[in-house]
Write an enzyme that holds these catalytic residues in place. Structure first.
Site, PDB file in Angstrom:
ATOM      1  N   TYR A  56     136.259  41.510  47.453  1.00 56.07           N
ATOM      2  CA  TYR A  56     135.542  40.266  47.171  1.00 56.07           C
ATOM      3  C   TYR A  56     136.474  39.070  47.342  1.00 56.07           C
ATOM      4  CZ  TYR A  56     132.138  43.420  44.947  1.00 56.07           C
ATOM      5  OH  TYR A  56     131.232  44.420  44.681  1.00 56.07           O
ATOM      6  N   HIS A 123     134.478  52.500  46.381  1.00 58.21           N
ATOM      7  CA  HIS A 123     133.397  51.563  46.698  1.00 58.21           C
ATOM      8  C   HIS A 123     132.271  52.205  47.518  1.00 58.21           C
ATOM      9  CE1 HIS A 123     132.961  46.912  47.104  1.00 58.21           C
ATOM     10  NE2 HIS A 123     131.818  47.476  46.870  1.00 58.21           N
ATOM     11  N   LEU A 204     118.678  42.273  40.398  1.00 56.86           N
ATOM     12  CA  LEU A 204     117.706  41.196  40.613  1.00 56.86           C
ATOM     13  C   LEU A 204     117.411  41.004  42.096  1.00 56.86           C
ATOM     14  CD1 LEU A 204     119.036  38.657  37.963  1.00 56.86           C
ATOM     15  CD2 LEU A 204     117.189  40.327  37.735  1.00 56.86           C
ATOM     16  N   ARG A 206     119.252  40.642  44.711  1.00 61.95           N
ATOM     17  CA  ARG A 206     120.027  39.569  45.344  1.00 61.95           C
ATOM     18  C   ARG A 206     119.327  38.218  45.238  1.00 61.95           C
ATOM     19  NH1 ARG A 206     120.614  44.104  48.417  1.00 61.95           N
ATOM     20  NH2 ARG A 206     122.718  44.957  48.376  1.00 61.95           N
ATOM     21  N   GLY A 207     118.700  38.012  44.093  1.00 65.01           N
ATOM     22  CA  GLY A 207     118.039  36.742  43.818  1.00 65.01           C
ATOM     23  C   GLY A 207     116.561  36.749  44.086  1.00 65.01           C
TER      24      GLY A 207
END
Length: 327
Positions: A56, A123, A204, A206-207
């Site tokens: 990230y 990951h 959620l 990704r919005g």
């Protein structure tokens, strides 16, 4: 805040965790000052389960967290991940080899400014390296005192079984939400059989499950959602119909759509700890409020019935990204 036990670890983590990726990566421009304030507010709200990864911002997100961890380390159950590596052209590939993960762990410890990582995830699952080798090397990190618990992300039921035979796996982090439920068929039952906690990321959508995004043209030009199939115009507009229907359910419950989506996940089992990501205090407070939303069996049946009447449009990742999940 309410707390749940993560897998068989005995550790109590906040029922709503904090995904930190967007503070440094993927969701448009950074706002370091607001991100810092969000991290500090998380602790004030009792949100102690923080999730990051070395990819990230190519390590930048871990450095962001280090500023708070420097004085509040004991208040955080800290998770980070390894495996994605960058090529010179900016593209990524996955490396689950023992040699690399040892180096990755040391680098994460340094960036985070900590002596030990509470939960260390692979990951993804490397299809070129047996999962037993990856987890075996991760187990050495536990013995060395660099890592306390092990996790996997987007692993199949078969990979969970193989990994658990080498070392206990505390958590499985996979995408799980009202929009993405593929782990329910085989992966979720296997994780429960093995005593592995479930950590849903992108709970959620990704919005999409917040009703704050009604027009994809409003996204920052650098926002990675612009390249996701589910956020292409036709698919996005179809999925908005579902969002609108869910918004009415949330209104009837006296909560926001985001809180409804998180409460639905929490109601799927005490072993589930979602980690909604945000870099803004107002959304953090909203997400934290989901623990106060009580959904009855009738509510859950109503939501499931509603979702059964729709077809989610568009894959969650590109074709290349989809090859990396549930394997």
């Amino acid at each position: 805040m309410q707390y749940r036990t993560l897998g068989k670890s005995g550790e109590k983590v906040s029922a709503i965790g904090l995904g930190c990726m967007g503070m440094a990566f993927a969701y448009g421009q950074r706002d370091d000052q607001e991100s810092q304030a969000t991290l500090e507010l998380a602790l004030d709200l009792g949100i102690n389960f923080w999730d990051t990864a070395d990819m990230y911002g190519q390590g930048y997100n871990e450095e962001q967290l280090s500023k708070v961890l420097a004085t509040r380390r004991k208040d955080v159950f800290l998770a980070t991940k390894f495996g994605f590596r960058y090529k010179e052209d900016g593209s990524t590939y996955f490396d689950g080899s023992p040699d690399y993960l040892r180096k990755a762990c040391d680098a994460s410890l340094k960036r985070l400014g900590v002596d030990v990582i509470d939960l260390y995830y692979s990951h993804r699952v490397d299809d070129k390296v047996p999962i037993e080798e990856t987890v075996g090397a991760m187990a050495e990190l536990v013995k060395a005192g660099k890592v306390r618990y092990l996790g996997l992300s987007e692993a199949s039921a078969n990979s969970l079984r193989k990994a658990s035979a080498v070392h206990p796996i505390t958590a499985l982090q996979s995408e799980y939400s009202l929009f993405v439920r593929d782990i329910e068929k085989e992966i979720l039952p296997t994780a429960r059989e093995l005593g592995i906690g479930i950590v849903p990321y992108s709970p959620l959508g990704r919005g999409a499950l917040t009703n704050t995004l009604r027009d994809i043209s409003s996204l920052d030009p650098t926002d990675f959602r612009r390249n996701l199939p589910r956020f292409q115009q036709e698919a996005f507009e179809q999925n908005l119909r579902i969002v609108t229907a869910l918004e009415k359910v949330a209104g009837d419950k006296g909560c926001t759509l985001a809180q409804l989506a998180l409460a639905w996940l929490l109601a799927q089992g005490e072993d589930i700890v979602p980690i909604p990501g945000t870099k803004r205090r107002k959304y953090l407070q909203e997400n934290a409020g989901a623990v106060d939303v009580q959904l009855s069996n009738d509510d859950l049946q109503s939501i499931n019935s509603l979702m059964g009447g729709y077809q989610i449009s568009g894959e969650r990742y590109s074709e290349g990204g989809m090859k990396l999940v549930n394997r």
